[in-house]
Design a protein around this motif. Structure first.
Motif, PDB file in Angstrom:
ATOM      1  N   VAL A   9       0.872  -1.344   0.037  1.00 17.22           N
ATOM      2  CA  VAL A   9      -0.064  -0.043   0.149  1.00 17.22           C
ATOM      3  C   VAL A   9       0.987   1.364   0.076  1.00 17.22           C
ATOM      4  N   GLN A  10       0.772   2.227  -0.776  1.00 21.34           N
ATOM      5  CA  GLN A  10       1.428   3.386  -0.949  1.00 21.34           C
ATOM      6  C   GLN A  10       0.400   4.479  -1.084  1.00 21.34           C
ATOM      7  N   LEU A  11       0.692   5.694  -0.566  1.00 25.84           N
ATOM      8  CA  LEU A  11      -0.079   6.805  -0.943  1.00 25.84           C
ATOM      9  C   LEU A  11       1.053   8.093  -1.172  1.00 25.84           C
ATOM     10  N   VAL A  12       0.997   8.859  -2.178  1.00 25.45           N
ATOM     11  CA  VAL A  12       1.875   9.811  -2.540  1.00 25.45           C
ATOM     12  C   VAL A  12       1.013  11.090  -2.922  1.00 25.45           C
ATOM     13  N   GLU A  13       1.295  12.068  -1.823  1.00 22.98           N
ATOM     14  CA  GLU A  13       0.953  13.252  -2.040  1.00 22.98           C
ATOM     15  C   GLU A  13       1.588  14.273  -3.011  1.00 22.98           C
ATOM     16  N   SER A  14       0.954  15.129  -3.507  1.00 20.89           N
ATOM     17  CA  SER A  14       1.636  16.067  -4.332  1.00 20.89           C
ATOM     18  C   SER A  14       0.875  17.488  -4.414  1.00 20.89           C
ATOM     19  N   GLY A  15       1.406  18.500  -4.887  1.00 23.68           N
ATOM     20  CA  GLY A  15       0.567  19.659  -5.169  1.00 23.68           C
ATOM     21  C   GLY A  15       0.711  20.803  -4.466  1.00 23.68           C
ATOM     22  N   GLY A  16       1.303  20.487  -3.218  1.00 25.36           N
ATOM     23  CA  GLY A  16       1.754  21.857  -2.028  1.00 25.36           C
ATOM     24  C   GLY A  16       2.650  22.640  -2.593  1.00 25.36           C
ATOM     25  N   GLY A  17       2.773  23.828  -1.942  1.00 28.47           N
ATOM     26  CA  GLY A  17       3.498  25.009  -1.999  1.00 28.47           C
ATOM     27  C   GLY A  17       3.327  26.242  -1.530  1.00 28.47           C
ATOM     28  N   LEU A  18       3.892  27.180  -1.913  1.00 33.10           N
ATOM     29  CA  LEU A  18       3.572  28.447  -1.301  1.00 33.10           C
ATOM     30  C   LEU A  18       2.535  29.367  -2.122  1.00 33.10           C
ATOM     31  N   VAL A  19       1.739  29.778  -1.290  1.00 37.98           N
ATOM     32  CA  VAL A  19       0.491  30.712  -1.935  1.00 37.98           C
ATOM     33  C   VAL A  19       0.437  31.661  -1.121  1.00 37.98           C
ATOM     34  N   GLU A  20      -0.209  32.793  -1.804  1.00 39.12           N
ATOM     35  CA  GLU A  20      -0.595  33.989  -1.122  1.00 39.12           C
ATOM     36  C   GLU A  20      -1.979  33.718  -0.512  1.00 39.12           C
ATOM     37  N   SER A  21      -2.302  34.557   0.534  1.00 34.91           N
ATOM     38  CA  SER A  21      -3.643  34.432   1.261  1.00 34.91           C
ATOM     39  C   SER A  21      -4.861  34.887   0.105  1.00 34.91           C
ATOM     40  N   GLY A  22      -5.874  34.005   0.142  1.00 39.63           N
ATOM     41  CA  GLY A  22      -6.826  34.156  -1.025  1.00 39.63           C
ATOM     42  C   GLY A  22      -6.592  33.307  -2.103  1.00 39.63           C
ATOM     43  N   GLY A  23      -5.286  32.896  -2.049  1.00 43.43           N
ATOM     44  CA  GLY A  23      -5.085  31.849  -3.469  1.00 43.43           C
ATOM     45  C   GLY A  23      -5.782  30.508  -3.435  1.00 43.43           C
ATOM     46  N   SER A  24      -5.512  29.544  -4.100  1.00 47.53           N
ATOM     47  CA  SER A  24      -5.848  28.264  -4.286  1.00 47.53           C
ATOM     48  C   SER A  24      -4.805  27.319  -4.622  1.00 47.53           C
ATOM     49  N   LEU A  25      -5.056  26.132  -4.246  1.00 44.51           N
ATOM     50  CA  LEU A  25      -4.048  25.050  -4.495  1.00 44.51           C
ATOM     51  C   LEU A  25      -4.843  23.716  -4.813  1.00 44.51           C
ATOM     52  N   ARG A  26      -4.476  22.792  -5.514  1.00 46.26           N
ATOM     53  CA  ARG A  26      -5.192  21.490  -5.760  1.00 46.26           C
ATOM     54  C   ARG A  26      -3.872  20.464  -5.176  1.00 46.26           C
TER      55      ARG A  26
END
Length: 115
Positions: free
Chosen positions: A1-18
């Motif tokens: 079993v493996q779970l691999v997250e991605s998509g994080g980062g630095l964003v300004e307040s009010g911004g979006s990430l997936r």
């Protein structure tokens, strides 16, 4: 079993990430999935859950109306769309599931929201 997250980062307040969590090693479509987060000096907390079919979701009060959890069983991936991000959303985000005989966690992805 493996779970691999991605998509994080630095964003300004009010911004979006997936965020994405790619799963392998088990029959993904049979299992509910969850996103958790852990901020520095704080306990890990539940952010959102989704059932195996993707028809039922639940959210922490702090993210309701801003975050959306979804899944693509064909791609064996669960997502967390995060909109209107706030500095207090800064944390390491983890996906989680339970595959007998224990809970399974990914390695986490860092989300940092600047004010």
């Amino acid at each position: 079993v493996q779970l691999v997250e991605s998509g994080g980062g630095l964003v300004e307040s009010g911004g979006s990430l997936r965020l994405s969590c790619a799963a392998s090693g088990f029959t993904f479509s049979n299992y509910a999935m969850s996103w958790y987060r852990q901020a520095p000096g704080k306990e890990r907390e539940l952010v959102a859950t989704i059932d195996s079919a993707g028809s039922t979701t639940n959210y922490a009060d702090s993210v309701k109306g801003r975050f959306t959890i979804s899944r693509d069983n064909a791609k064996k991936t669960v997502y967390l769309q995060m909109n209107n991000l706030k500095p207090e959303d800064t944390a390491v985000y983890y996906c989680k599931t339970f595959v007998y005989p224990r809970v399974r966690w990914g390695q986490g992805t860092q989300v940092t929201v600047s004010s």
